[in-house]
Design an enzyme around this catalytic site. Structure first.
Site, mmCIF file in Angstrom:
data_model
loop_
_atom_site.group_PDB
_atom_site.id
_atom_site.type_symbol
_atom_site.label_atom_id
_atom_site.label_comp_id
_atom_site.label_asym_id
_atom_site.label_seq_id
_atom_site.Cartn_x
_atom_site.Cartn_y
_atom_site.Cartn_z
ATOM 1 N N GLU A 177 0.829 -1.215 0.000
ATOM 2 C CA GLU A 177 0.000 0.000 0.000
ATOM 3 C C GLU A 177 0.859 1.259 0.000
ATOM 4 O OE1 GLU A 177 -2.408 0.667 3.491
ATOM 5 O OE2 GLU A 177 -3.607 2.190 2.495
ATOM 6 N N LYS A 219 -2.663 -2.255 -2.950
ATOM 7 C CA LYS A 219 -3.686 -1.392 -2.364
ATOM 8 C C LYS A 219 -3.342 0.035 -2.752
ATOM 9 C CE LYS A 219 -6.008 -0.131 1.906
ATOM 10 N NZ LYS A 219 -6.699 -0.718 3.059
HETATM 11 P P1 13P Z 1 -9.174 4.149 4.629
HETATM 12 O O1 13P Z 1 -10.071 3.452 3.644
HETATM 13 O O2 13P Z 1 -9.910 4.734 5.810
HETATM 14 O O3 13P Z 1 -8.234 5.113 3.963
HETATM 15 O O4 13P Z 1 -8.272 3.025 5.303
HETATM 16 C C1 13P Z 1 -7.730 2.050 4.536
HETATM 17 C C2 13P Z 1 -6.441 1.670 5.093
HETATM 18 O O5 13P Z 1 -6.235 0.527 5.467
HETATM 19 C C3 13P Z 1 -5.387 2.674 5.159
HETATM 20 O O6 13P Z 1 -4.182 2.055 5.454
#
Ligand code: 13P
Length: 336
Positions: A177, A219
């Site tokens: 991510e 992600k």
């Molecule tokens: P949000 O969808 O609230 O941005 O959170 C997702 C997430 O796991 C951020 O690391």
């Protein structure tokens, strides 16, 4: 662990019409969320809140996996059933956040690097034993005056690649991510350029570290104008920019891409995903891994009366899961 098993888990995470619920807030973050709705931040309240989410009836119809925080993977329902078992029984794959958050990047004001590599191999072994089959690591890329720097992007990509390789060695699918943060007054074009250079750097680092993309999930953040920008972008514009950016940077062999919500409204997060899927066919399945956009309505309800509103809060979680699951098929219908 064979690549086939990792690839099978990765495909299950993005099965048609299903996505991920992110409930992996660190204790510092969940305290902020609880403070926002006037709930005391105690271990039992954190446990009770996650029990409400994870025991939502029929959640597995639209949710393939849930990302937990370390504490939650070790907790159980009030009746004493481990959350990992509850999830497996519901057909929801247990995931775990394994980074240890961000620290300022020395010498680069306003920029951060994610930590947590030391001892990670041993932690992953334990998480696998506890039932986790995928693991998330979040890098944070801020946009501002003269930032991000190439140094910050490279430092974060390197850490993501090292974590991803360790995950695969230990039989967990890495959910990488690199979040390009929405805060700021930048325009959508700036977000596009930063996201593009970040993803190029990430996939280069994954390649350098021999990470098998067939067993990896991305992600991603969407390409949006900054939250303080005067510019507004409509749903089509965001969907087109995000897809163009992903298509030009993400190899088609990746089993899937899931999005974070990042501070978007619930409806925007759903509408953007739905629009991107409708614009397909795309090289990879697209789905969601929302935290706030899955939880915020339910958290407010639950906070008002934890026991009294338990069922109503769960209905809200289910309805957000269904809306986002439909969006992942490009079949979401906006409420009148
Ligand atoms: P949000 O969808 O609230 O941005 O959170 C997702 C997430 O796991 C951020 O690391």
């Amino acid at each position: 662990m064979s690549i086939e098993q990792l690839a099978e888990t990765a495909r299950a995470m993005v099965a048609p019409g299903k996505g991920i619920i992110a409930i992996d807030e660190s204790n510092a973050t969940i305290k902020k969320r609880f403070d926002g709705v006037g709930v005391e931040d105690s271990e039992d309240n954190r446990r009770g809140y996650r029990e409400m989410l994870l025991t939502t009836p029929k959640l597995g119809e639209y949710i393939s996996g849930a990302i937990l925080f370390d504490e939650t993977l070790r907790q159980s329902t009030r009746a004493g059933v481990s959350f990992a078992k509850v999830m497996n029984d519901a057909g929801i794959i247990p995931g775990i956040k394994v980074d240890r958050g961000t620290q300022p990047l020395a010498g680069f004001p306003g920029e951060v690097v994610t930590e947590g590599l030391d001892g990670l191999r041993e932690r992953l072994k334990e998480y696998y034993q506890l039932g986790a089959r995928f693991a998330k690591w979040r890098a944070v890329i801020n946009i501002g005056e003269e930032i991000p720097s190439g140094t910050c992007i490279e430092a974060n990509s390197h850490a993501l690649a090292r974590y991803a390789a360790l995950c695969q060695e230990q039989g967990l699918v890495p959910m990488v991510e690199p979040e390009v943060i929405m805060d700021g007054d930048h325009d959508i074009q700036t977000c596009y350029e930063v996201t593009e250079v970040t993803l190029r750097s990430l996939f280069d680092a994954l390649y350098q570290h021999s990470v098998m993309l067939e067993g990896t999930i991305l992600k991603a953040s969407m390409v949006l104008p900054g939250s303080n920008s005067a510019e507004r972008a409509d749903v089509e514009e965001v969907a087109e920019a995000t897809l163009m950016c992903l298509k030009s940077t993400v190899p088609a062999i990746l089993p899937g891409i899931v999005f974070l919500s990042g501070g978007q409204s619930d409806e925007d997060a759903t509408a953007h995903l739905d629009a991107m899927v409708r614009m397909g066919p795309n090289p990879w399945p697209l789905s969601f891994s929302y935290g706030r956009a899955m939880q915020s309505a339910a958290l407010k309800l639950w906070a008002q009366d934890m026991q009294g509103n338990f069922a109503r809060a769960q209905e809200t979680v289910f309805s957000r899961a269904r809306d986002n699951g439909r969006a992942a098929l490009g079949e979401w219908i906006k409420a009148a």
